[in-house]
Structure formats: C-alpha cells, structure tokens
Design a protein around this motif. Structure first.
Motif, PDB file in Angstrom:
ATOM      1  N   SER A  41       0.819  -1.219   0.000  1.00 49.54           N
ATOM      2  CA  SER A  41       0.000   0.000   0.000  1.00 49.54           C
ATOM      3  C   SER A  41       0.847   1.261   0.000  1.00 49.54           C
ATOM      4  N   LYS A  42       2.117   1.155   0.406  1.00 50.86           N
ATOM      5  CA  LYS A  42       3.041   2.283   0.483  1.00 50.86           C
ATOM      6  C   LYS A  42       2.493   3.397   1.374  1.00 50.86           C
ATOM      7  N   ASP A  43       1.788   3.000   2.413  1.00 52.66           N
ATOM      8  CA  ASP A  43       1.188   3.965   3.344  1.00 52.66           C
ATOM      9  C   ASP A  43       1.190   3.337   4.731  1.00 52.66           C
ATOM     10  N   PHE A  44       2.161   3.735   5.577  1.00 54.52           N
ATOM     11  CA  PHE A  44       2.339   3.102   6.885  1.00 54.52           C
ATOM     12  C   PHE A  44       2.494   4.166   7.969  1.00 54.52           C
ATOM     13  N   ASN A  74      -1.819   1.424   6.673  1.00 60.73           N
ATOM     14  CA  ASN A  74      -3.004   2.267   6.577  1.00 60.73           C
ATOM     15  C   ASN A  74      -3.933   1.835   5.444  1.00 60.73           C
ATOM     16  N   GLY A  75      -3.404   1.021   4.516  1.00 63.19           N
ATOM     17  CA  GLY A  75      -4.255   0.516   3.450  1.00 63.19           C
ATOM     18  C   GLY A  75      -5.308  -0.452   3.971  1.00 63.19           C
ATOM     19  N   SER A  76      -4.893  -1.311   4.903  1.00 65.38           N
ATOM     20  CA  SER A  76      -5.821  -2.299   5.458  1.00 65.38           C
ATOM     21  C   SER A  76      -6.312  -1.910   6.849  1.00 65.38           C
ATOM     22  N   GLY A  77      -5.562  -1.026   7.509  1.00 69.11           N
ATOM     23  CA  GLY A  77      -5.910  -0.641   8.872  1.00 69.11           C
ATOM     24  C   GLY A  77      -5.389  -1.593   9.916  1.00 69.11           C
ATOM     25  N   ASN A  78      -4.676  -2.634   9.508  1.00 72.24           N
ATOM     26  CA  ASN A  78      -4.167  -3.639  10.437  1.00 72.24           C
ATOM     27  C   ASN A  78      -2.681  -3.441  10.713  1.00 72.24           C
ATOM     28  N   GLY A 109      -1.049  -8.648  12.326  1.00 75.33           N
ATOM     29  CA  GLY A 109      -2.046  -9.043  11.340  1.00 75.33           C
ATOM     30  C   GLY A 109      -3.449  -8.661  11.736  1.00 75.33           C
ATOM     31  N   ALA A 110      -3.610  -7.986  12.870  1.00 73.77           N
ATOM     32  CA  ALA A 110      -4.934  -7.585  13.350  1.00 73.77           C
ATOM     33  C   ALA A 110      -4.975  -6.080  13.548  1.00 73.77           C
ATOM     34  N   ALA A 111      -6.127  -5.587  13.958  1.00 73.70           N
ATOM     35  CA  ALA A 111      -6.239  -4.162  14.243  1.00 73.70           C
ATOM     36  C   ALA A 111      -5.248  -3.796  15.341  1.00 73.70           C
ATOM     37  N   PRO A 112      -4.679  -2.590  15.277  1.00 73.92           N
ATOM     38  CA  PRO A 112      -3.673  -2.208  16.275  1.00 73.92           C
ATOM     39  C   PRO A 112      -4.221  -2.352  17.693  1.00 73.92           C
ATOM     40  N   GLY A 113      -3.424  -3.009  18.547  1.00 75.38           N
ATOM     41  CA  GLY A 113      -3.843  -3.201  19.925  1.00 75.38           C
ATOM     42  C   GLY A 113      -3.299  -2.117  20.840  1.00 75.38           C
ATOM     43  N   ALA A 114      -3.517  -2.306  22.104  1.00 68.58           N
ATOM     44  CA  ALA A 114      -3.033  -1.339  23.087  1.00 68.58           C
ATOM     45  C   ALA A 114      -1.549  -1.565  23.341  1.00 68.58           C
ATOM     46  N   ALA A 115      -0.893  -0.538  23.880  1.00 70.14           N
ATOM     47  CA  ALA A 115       0.514  -0.648  24.239  1.00 70.14           C
ATOM     48  C   ALA A 115       0.656  -1.695  25.354  1.00 70.14           C
TER      49      ALA A 115
END
Length: 426
Positions: free
Chosen positions: A224-227, A245-249, A254-260
């Motif tokens: 996606s060249k968008d990170f 940012n292309g997939s949001g993961n 491999g999943a949605a961004p989690g908490a710190a």
C-alpha cells in the motif's frame, strides 16, 4: 557555281562574327571562373549543379537552425546553473538554521534571507530569451509560467511541451524544457517514499528519509506504500507497531492495532525494517528507516509513497519551519525533522536538475556533432559545384589563344580577298 562579291563579303562577315562570339564566350568563362555560363553550355551539368545548389541552401538553413538551437540551449543551461547554485546556497542556510546554538530570532533572520532566495528562484523560473519568449513555459512562450508567493504557493501556467527546431533532414531537437519538469514535478522524500512526523509528537525522535533495499518488493502490487509507526513508552521501555493504513491492520500482528506495549522493542539509531521478524506474520516490503532520539508515548511517524512536489513548496516549507521555530524541546525536535525533510527534498530537486541538465548536455553535444557534419557536407557541396561549374583555366586560356589566332586569320584573309579587283589589271 557563280560566286558574287556580295557572297564573299557576307561569308567573310559571318565567319568573323562567329569567331568573335566564340572568343567572347571563352573570355567570359575566364573572367567569371565559371565553365557553365548558360544551361546550353552543358545541360546535364547545369541540372546537376542546380540540385546541388538547392541541397546546399537547405543545409545552410539547417546550420542556421543548429546555431539558434545551440544558443537557446546555452541560455537555458545558464539559468539552470544559477538555479543549481541557488539550491546549494539554500541547503547551506538550511543546515545553518538547524544549528542548536541559534536563537529563534537568528532562524527568523535566515528565513528572511530564504524569502529573498525564493524571489530569486521565481525570477529564474520566469526567465526569457532575447525575443521575449519565456524559457520554461512549454509551447506557450508568451505566457508567464510561474506566479505566487511563499504563503500562497506557486502555480504553473505553462504546458508540458518542448519547443523544437529542425536541425537536419531527419532530426528535430528540443530547445526548451517545461517548467513543470524542471521546477514542479519533483519526487519528494527519497524518491520512493517520504517520511513525516506528527506535529503533536512530544519526544525527541528524529526520522531519516529511509531507503528502499529491494525496489521489486517495494513496488509490488500488494504494498500500500502507506504506513504509520506508533510508539509507546512503558516502564522505561519503548516499543512500536507498524500499521498498514491501506488495510488498517498492524503488520506485526495481522490484526487491528492493539493497546501498548507494541510488538517490537525500539533502539535509537537502529534500522526499522518493513519486514517480518521472528513470530510476526510474513511480510517484506523492501524498505527501512532509522529514528534517532527517544520518541515519547503516543508519538507517530508516517511513511507514504513519494509524490510530486515543487521546488517552491520545498523552499516554502523550510521558511515556514524556521519562522515557526520555538525554543521548547518538542519544538526543536519538530524543527530538526522539518529541516531534515527539507534537506532531503532539496537533494531530490538537485538530482532532478542534474537529470534535466544531462538531457540538455546530450542535446548540445548532438547539435555540435550535427554542426560538424553540416560543415563537412557543405564542403562536399562546394567541391561538387567546383567540379561541375569551375573553368579549367589552362584549357580555357589555350582555347582563347587559339580562337584569337583564328579570328586574326579570318580578318586578314577577308582584307586580302575584299581587296581583289579587276581594275588593278586594267
């Protein structure tokens, strides 16, 4: 046959006139240096000479165009040299503006000087030739190509065309470059992607321009060249996540961004690779970047595909960065990042300028080669015309002498014959 006195006088006069005409023709050949005075002298050679004269005239027109093309390219080269020198001066001022010992007032002074360089650059971009035609407006030579300011940006009113001149029978050569190619359509960042920082970052993290380690992987369709790099600090340990940012993961989970805390540990100055490591999902986008300093909790850094950015925008961004500089720690870090981005973009502008100048130089070399070939061709035409038209002086003078003797003989015999009379014997 009865020969009358009138016949004798008529024949004698005709012979003398014929000899006189032949002698006059030869005399004109000697005087003019030309063997062919009229097409009747040698129809085949006269026709060939006409063809060669026409070819020579056409070659002369090409030589005129070659000279005009060389002058036009030389004028553009002079302007581009000035632009290159300006970029080097701006780069020096940018490095100076990033110095830690400078005050905000010092940086604003540098920004004031950069505003002068901005106006100077605008003047170079709107340069004209000796005929009042703008050099960098494409086909639209009568249209002023650039207008704008630091605050409002600069727009381009020309087109993408390159004016051309016919410099040989089979070659038209470009004698200009569009302002869009020279000043506007410049790849930002490292040419493949550009890095940036969030204005709200509170840490001391400074990101570099990054590098592409494998162009094939970077240009893959799946990229996606968008990170976005997200940082977290907990218990004195800094970790980060890489979000596509292309997939949001997250690339790392491999999943949605989690908490710190985020999956990877951060070490200042160590390369951050866009490639899976250890137990992470498999991915490899053939790129890496380096962040120095210590990002704060919640700081983010972006990586996006390079896009076109004008040299005016690069200079404007640098001016804005210096004028917005504050003495705070976060302000200094933001300034250091923005100056780093400006330096990277200035390097890209310089590289683009060198590419344009390389093309310009190759065209100038081609014109020189065509000019030399044209001179050789003109010499060949001269030699051919000389062979066809020029008189052989030795043969012509010999013939003129022979004709003079024949004329004198005709005149003397006519005098003797015309003097005969029966009355001399009465």
């Amino acid at each position: 046959m009865r020969v009358s006195t009138g016949m004798i006088f008529g024949a004698g006069l005709a012979s003398i006139q014929k000899q006189t005409a032949s002698q006059l023709h030869t005399q004109q050949q000697v005087a003019s240096g030309k063997r062919i005075l009229t097409p009747a002298d040698d129809p085949v050679a006269a026709a060939r000479a006409l063809e060669v004269e026409q070819a020579k005239s056409t070659n002369a027109l090409y030589q005129t165009n070659q000279k005009a093309a060389g002058e036009a390219l030389g004028l553009e080269e002079g302007r581009l040299v000035s632009v290159g020198e300006l970029i080097r001066n701006v780069r020096t001022l940018a490095v100076q503006g990033g110095g830690g010992a400078l005050s905000d007032a010092d940086r604003r002074s540098i920004a004031t000087e950069l505003r002068q360089r901005f106006d100077e650059l605008l003047g170079y971009a709107n340069a004209t030739d000796g005929n009042g035609q703008y050099l960098f407006s494409g086909y639209m030579g009568d249209t002023k190509p650039f207008a704008g300011s630091v605050a409002g940006g600069v727009s381009y009113a020309g087109d993408e065309g390159q004016r051309r001149l016919q410099v040989s029978a089979s070659r038209q050569i470009a004698v200009s470059d569009s302002g869009n190619a020279v000043f506007m359509n410049i790849r930002n960042g490292n040419g493949s992607f550009a890095t940036s920082v969030a204005a709200t970052n509170a840490g001391s993290g400074i990101i570099d321009a990054g590098t592409v380690t494998d162009p094939a992987l970077w240009n893959a369709a799946a990229n996606s060249k968008d990170f976005t790099l997200r940082f977290a600090v907990s218990g004195g340990t800094t970790t980060y996540d890489i979000v596509d940012n292309g997939s949001g993961n997250s690339l790392l989970t491999g999943a949605a961004p989690g908490a710190a805390p985020y999956p990877r540990g951060f070490t200042p100055g160590q390369a951050i690779v866009l490639k899976s490591q250890g137990a992470e999902p498999a991915f490899d986008y053939g790129a890496q970047l380096v962040i120095t300093g210590n990002p704060a909790n919640g700081d983010t850094f972006d990586l996006d595909a390079s896009s076109g950015q004008s040299l005016f925008a690069t200079l404007g961004n640098l001016i804005d960065a210096l004028e917005a500089s504050t003495g705070s720690g976060a302000g200094k870090t933001l300034l250091a990042n923005r100056i780093g981005f400006a330096l990277t973009d200035l390097d890209q502008a310089q590289e683009n300028l060198l590419r344009v100048r390389a093309g310009l130089g190759s065209r100038m070399n081609e014109i020189d080669a065509l000019a030399n070939a044209g001179e050789d061709l003109n010499l060949n035409y001269e030699q051919t015309l000389s062979r066809l038209q020029d008189v052989d002086y030795a043969a012509a003078i010999t013939r003129l002498t022979q004709q003079q003797m024949s004329l004198e003989a005709a005149q003397k015999t006519f005098v003797n014959v015309s003097g005969l009379s029966l009355f001399n014997y009465v």
